[in-house]
Structures are given as C-alpha cells and as structure tokens.
Design a protein around this motif. Structure first.
Motif, mmCIF file in Angstrom:
data_model
loop_
_atom_site.group_PDB
_atom_site.id
_atom_site.type_symbol
_atom_site.label_atom_id
_atom_site.label_comp_id
_atom_site.label_asym_id
_atom_site.label_seq_id
_atom_site.Cartn_x
_atom_site.Cartn_y
_atom_site.Cartn_z
ATOM 1 N N ASP A 42 8.985 15.381 34.963
ATOM 2 C CA ASP A 42 7.634 14.827 34.803
ATOM 3 C C ASP A 42 7.724 13.317 34.967
ATOM 4 N N GLU A 43 6.728 12.760 35.652
ATOM 5 C CA GLU A 43 6.666 11.321 35.910
ATOM 6 C C GLU A 43 7.895 10.840 36.682
ATOM 7 N N SER A 44 8.262 11.594 37.689
ATOM 8 C CA SER A 44 9.365 11.207 38.573
ATOM 9 C C SER A 44 8.885 10.192 39.597
ATOM 10 N N SER A 45 9.846 9.520 40.192
ATOM 11 C CA SER A 45 9.571 8.632 41.309
ATOM 12 C C SER A 45 10.115 9.320 42.553
ATOM 13 N N ILE A 46 9.298 9.421 43.596
ATOM 14 C CA ILE A 46 9.742 10.055 44.828
ATOM 15 C C ILE A 46 9.557 9.102 46.000
ATOM 16 N N ILE A 47 10.338 9.321 47.037
ATOM 17 C CA ILE A 47 10.193 8.564 48.279
ATOM 18 C C ILE A 47 9.929 9.565 49.384
ATOM 19 N N ILE A 48 8.877 9.322 50.136
ATOM 20 C CA ILE A 48 8.480 10.199 51.233
ATOM 21 C C ILE A 48 8.718 9.461 52.544
ATOM 22 N N TYR A 49 9.405 10.120 53.462
ATOM 23 C CA TYR A 49 9.682 9.551 54.783
ATOM 24 C C TYR A 49 9.129 10.486 55.849
ATOM 25 N N ILE A 50 8.622 9.915 56.934
ATOM 26 C CA ILE A 50 8.299 10.702 58.123
ATOM 27 C C ILE A 50 9.153 10.161 59.263
ATOM 28 N N HIS A 51 9.848 11.066 59.941
ATOM 29 C CA HIS A 51 10.781 10.697 61.005
ATOM 30 C C HIS A 51 10.416 11.373 62.321
ATOM 31 N N SER A 52 10.846 10.750 63.393
ATOM 32 C CA SER A 52 10.897 11.383 64.707
ATOM 33 C C SER A 52 12.197 10.895 65.320
ATOM 34 N N GLN A 53 13.080 11.810 65.631
ATOM 35 C CA GLN A 53 14.409 11.411 66.102
ATOM 36 C C GLN A 53 14.353 10.597 67.387
ATOM 37 N N ARG A 54 13.351 10.837 68.222
ATOM 38 C CA ARG A 54 13.244 10.095 69.486
ATOM 39 C C ARG A 54 12.802 8.650 69.284
ATOM 40 N N PHE A 55 12.295 8.330 68.091
ATOM 41 C CA PHE A 55 11.859 6.955 67.849
ATOM 42 C C PHE A 55 13.042 5.988 67.824
ATOM 43 N N ALA A 56 14.185 6.441 67.337
ATOM 44 C CA ALA A 56 15.357 5.555 67.254
ATOM 45 C C ALA A 56 15.770 5.021 68.626
ATOM 46 N N PRO A 57 15.990 5.872 69.645
ATOM 47 C CA PRO A 57 16.330 5.320 70.960
ATOM 48 C C PRO A 57 15.179 4.554 71.599
ATOM 49 N N PHE A 58 13.937 4.964 71.291
ATOM 50 C CA PHE A 58 12.756 4.282 71.822
ATOM 51 C C PHE A 58 12.756 2.810 71.411
ATOM 52 N N ILE A 59 12.889 2.545 70.116
ATOM 53 C CA ILE A 59 12.831 1.167 69.642
ATOM 54 C C ILE A 59 14.110 0.406 70.001
ATOM 55 N N HIS A 60 15.225 1.105 70.034
ATOM 56 C CA HIS A 60 16.472 0.460 70.446
ATOM 57 C C HIS A 60 16.349 -0.066 71.874
ATOM 58 N N ASN A 61 15.804 0.743 72.770
ATOM 59 C CA ASN A 61 15.622 0.309 74.161
ATOM 60 C C ASN A 61 14.696 -0.886 74.274
ATOM 61 N N LEU A 77 14.063 -2.594 60.664
ATOM 62 C CA LEU A 77 15.197 -1.741 60.269
ATOM 63 C C LEU A 77 16.215 -1.708 61.410
ATOM 64 N N THR A 78 16.933 -2.791 61.569
ATOM 65 C CA THR A 78 17.808 -2.939 62.735
ATOM 66 C C THR A 78 18.938 -1.917 62.783
ATOM 67 N N ASN A 79 19.327 -1.366 61.661
ATOM 68 C CA ASN A 79 20.423 -0.393 61.649
ATOM 69 C C ASN A 79 19.945 1.050 61.508
ATOM 70 N N ASP A 80 18.641 1.257 61.566
ATOM 71 C CA ASP A 80 18.126 2.615 61.377
ATOM 72 C C ASP A 80 18.309 3.439 62.638
ATOM 73 N N ASP A 81 18.959 4.570 62.507
ATOM 74 C CA ASP A 81 19.076 5.493 63.638
ATOM 75 C C ASP A 81 18.477 6.860 63.294
ATOM 76 N N SER A 82 17.705 6.898 62.205
ATOM 77 C CA SER A 82 17.097 8.162 61.780
ATOM 78 C C SER A 82 15.728 8.377 62.413
ATOM 79 N N GLY A 83 15.171 7.335 63.023
ATOM 80 C CA GLY A 83 13.838 7.457 63.604
ATOM 81 C C GLY A 83 12.742 7.415 62.558
ATOM 82 N N CYS A 84 12.921 6.582 61.525
ATOM 83 C CA CYS A 84 11.929 6.480 60.444
ATOM 84 C C CYS A 84 10.640 5.846 60.968
#
Length: 196
Positions: A42-61, A77-84
């Motif tokens: 009860d009264e937890s703290s949660i973190i919600i993420y939405i990802h798309s794996q193709r976003f990582a190479p998209f922004i890297h390019n 997020l210069t080191n993110d490769d999860s596509g957040c």
C-alpha cells in the motif's frame, strides 16, 4: 494475493508474483514496463516506462550524423539503448477501495490508466490517445525526437507536414513542454528528415 499486482496481471501485464517489474506488449515493438522497488505494498512508489526498441537506433542516427540535431534539442539519455519514449514516477495507493495513481497532480484510477494504455494498440491510437491527448501525464525525456519518431512510424516525414503540425494550436502546449533550444525551421527539418 497482492491487489496491485493482480490489477496489472488482469490487464495483460507479464511477470511473476514477487518480481519488481511487469511488462506488457502494446503493438509492433512498443511495450510498457512498470517497476516497483517497494514490494507492491500500500502506498508504493512505481515507475512506468514506455519503450520502442527501434527508437534507440533512430535517435542514435540523428545525433551521430547531424550536428544540427544539437541545435534543436540536445539528447538527454545519451547512454540509453532501451528505446525509452517516456516515463513517470508516481505513487499508487488505495483511496475509497480503489487503487489510484497520481499523474500530473491528478488522481487517476489505476484501472482507467491501464485501460487507456491497453487501448493504444496501434501507432495511430498511441499517438492520438497517449501522445497528444494525455501528453502531460508522462515525461517525454527526448521531447521533440520522440515526436519525430512517432511521426516517422506513421510514415509522416515530409518537412512541410511536420512544420505545419508543430505550428498547430493543438500542439502548442506540447511544443512548450519540449523546451527546445530553437524551434525547428523548415530548412532544419529538411536536413533532419533526410536521414530518417
């Protein structure tokens, strides 16, 4: 059984009871993950993420090939490769026998939030219902680049279309939240969109 965990499982999230992360596929390679390090109490703290794996190479390019991207909005997020694509950290608690989350200062029933996410079962529905209509509920860390990625997923990549769209009145609150270094000109968009 923990009622919070049960709520996520009832909406198609995958994960084992006792784990801190639950995931749900949305469409294509888009998925949502929910993390709780407090043990789903009860009264937890949660973190919600939405990802798309193709976003990582998209922004890297975009940032490896074009210095103009830095002029519009530097990558966060210069080191993110999860596509957040976006995230939100919130409290989840039981209010009047209903589980609620607090997003952007608003109390939202967990079931309503999970239903909203579940109904975003195509790029068009995700863009309309999550990105445009409920944009403020999430932190879109890479701001303009997430918008551009979603548009490219819908095959909208003409500079004129993007330019006209970001200058629409409906987009004004979203564009303000981007906090851009500079609003992209038609010429900037032409250069950026060439590599998409």
């Amino acid at each position: 059984m923990n009622e919070i965990v049960e709520s996520f499982l009832n909406f198609g999230f995958q994960g084992q009871r006792g784990l801190s992360v639950f995931k749900k596929a949305l469409f294509d390679d888009f998925y949502i993950s929910v993390k709780c390090e407090d043990g789903w109490t009860d009264e937890s703290s949660i973190i919600i993420y939405i990802h798309s794996q193709r976003f990582a190479p998209f922004i890297h390019n975009l940032f490896s090939e074009l210095s103009i991207s830095e002029l519009i909005q530097p990558r966060k997020l210069t080191n993110d490769d999860s596509g957040c694509l976006c995230m939100v950290s919130t409290f989840i608690e039981c209010v009047d026998d209903e589980w609620v989350v607090w997003l952007y200062g608003e109390e939202i029933k967990l079931s309503c939030f999970l239903s909203l996410i579940s109904e975003a079962d195509s790029i068009e529905r995700f863009y309309d219902s999550i990105y445009v209509e409920n944009n403020r509920l999430f932190i879109w860390v890479e701001t303009f680049w997430v918008y551009l990625y979603l548009k490219s997923c819908m095959a909208i990549v003409l500079p004129e279309e993007i330019y006209d769209d970001i200058n629409k009145e409906q987009m004004s609150p979203i564009v303000k939240r981007w906090g851009l270094t500079s609003l992209p000109t038609l010429d900037m968009l032409s250069k950026v969109l060439k590599i998409i």
